[in-house]
Design a protein around this motif. Structure first.
Motif, PDB file in Angstrom:
ATOM      1  N   ASP A 145     -33.464  26.578  37.612  1.00 44.88           N
ATOM      2  CA  ASP A 145     -33.068  26.410  36.213  1.00 44.88           C
ATOM      3  C   ASP A 145     -33.403  24.991  35.783  1.00 44.88           C
ATOM      4  O   ASP A 145     -33.276  24.052  36.557  1.00 44.88           O
ATOM      5  N   GLY A 146     -33.847  24.846  34.570  1.00 44.04           N
ATOM      6  CA  GLY A 146     -34.161  23.518  34.045  1.00 44.04           C
ATOM      7  C   GLY A 146     -35.098  22.730  34.936  1.00 44.04           C
ATOM      8  O   GLY A 146     -36.277  23.025  35.026  1.00 44.04           O
ATOM      9  N   ASP A 147     -34.546  21.733  35.624  1.00 42.70           N
ATOM     10  CA  ASP A 147     -35.353  20.838  36.454  1.00 42.70           C
ATOM     11  C   ASP A 147     -35.082  21.044  37.941  1.00 42.70           C
ATOM     12  O   ASP A 147     -35.441  20.210  38.756  1.00 42.70           O
ATOM     13  N   ARG A 148     -34.449  22.136  38.340  1.00 40.96           N
ATOM     14  CA  ARG A 148     -34.116  22.389  39.739  1.00 40.96           C
ATOM     15  C   ARG A 148     -35.106  23.373  40.346  1.00 40.96           C
ATOM     16  O   ARG A 148     -35.462  24.381  39.733  1.00 40.96           O
ATOM     17  N   PHE A 149     -35.527  23.071  41.585  1.00 37.06           N
ATOM     18  CA  PHE A 149     -36.473  23.907  42.307  1.00 37.06           C
ATOM     19  C   PHE A 149     -35.937  24.195  43.700  1.00 37.06           C
ATOM     20  O   PHE A 149     -35.265  23.357  44.293  1.00 37.06           O
ATOM     21  N   ALA A 150     -36.238  25.360  44.236  1.00 34.40           N
ATOM     22  CA  ALA A 150     -35.900  25.716  45.612  1.00 34.40           C
ATOM     23  C   ALA A 150     -37.205  25.862  46.382  1.00 34.40           C
ATOM     24  O   ALA A 150     -38.066  26.673  46.023  1.00 34.40           O
ATOM     25  N   ALA A 151     -37.355  25.067  47.439  1.00 34.39           N
ATOM     26  CA  ALA A 151     -38.565  25.082  48.256  1.00 34.39           C
ATOM     27  C   ALA A 151     -38.219  25.662  49.619  1.00 34.39           C
ATOM     28  O   ALA A 151     -37.387  25.115  50.332  1.00 34.39           O
ATOM     29  N   THR A 152     -38.859  26.771  49.987  1.00 32.65           N
ATOM     30  CA  THR A 152     -38.631  27.427  51.270  1.00 32.65           C
ATOM     31  C   THR A 152     -39.872  27.257  52.134  1.00 32.65           C
ATOM     32  O   THR A 152     -40.940  27.766  51.798  1.00 32.65           O
ATOM     33  N   GLU A 153     -39.710  26.562  53.228  1.00 27.04           N
ATOM     34  CA  GLU A 153     -40.801  26.300  54.158  1.00 27.04           C
ATOM     35  C   GLU A 153     -40.778  27.370  55.248  1.00 27.04           C
ATOM     36  O   GLU A 153     -39.720  27.750  55.728  1.00 27.04           O
ATOM     37  N   PHE A 154     -41.956  27.862  55.624  1.00 24.59           N
ATOM     38  CA  PHE A 154     -42.046  28.822  56.731  1.00 24.59           C
ATOM     39  C   PHE A 154     -43.271  28.483  57.561  1.00 24.59           C
ATOM     40  O   PHE A 154     -44.301  28.100  57.043  1.00 24.59           O
TER      41      PHE A 154
END
Length: 91
Positions: free
Chosen positions: A41-50
């Motif tokens: 949302d807005g300026d938030r990001f979720a980064a999932t590394e695999f």
């Protein structure tokens, strides 16, 4: 596919334009390691590394630059190119 030397600025500019819920998937040539980044949302990001590691980090756009640099160094050690795919909402 984009060149790894200019990957961070290119990815950051694409992330700024993403709508909420959509994301980008960065993959190696063999597609066995990478990173999925989703706009929360807005300026938030979720980064999932695999790949070598399996972890998820939530950060803003400024912190995403640091995350991208460290993940590209760790997951793409000998790569010259990065595959970039777009992720749709919920996919």
């Amino acid at each position: 596919m984009i060149d790894i030397a200019g990957a961070v600025p290119t990815i950051l500019s694409r992330l700024k334009k993403l709508p909420v819920g959509h994301g980008l998937e960065l993959l190696t040539y063999k597609r066995d390691r990478g990173l999925r980044v989703r706009r929360m949302d807005g300026d938030r990001f979720a980064a999932t590394e695999f790949g070598f590691r399996a972890e998820t980090v939530e950060t803003d756009l400024k912190g995403m630059k640091r995350v991208l640099k460290s993940v590209l160094k760790r997951e793409f050690p000998r790569s010259n190119k990065v595959r970039v795919n777009t992720l749709e909402d919920g996919g």
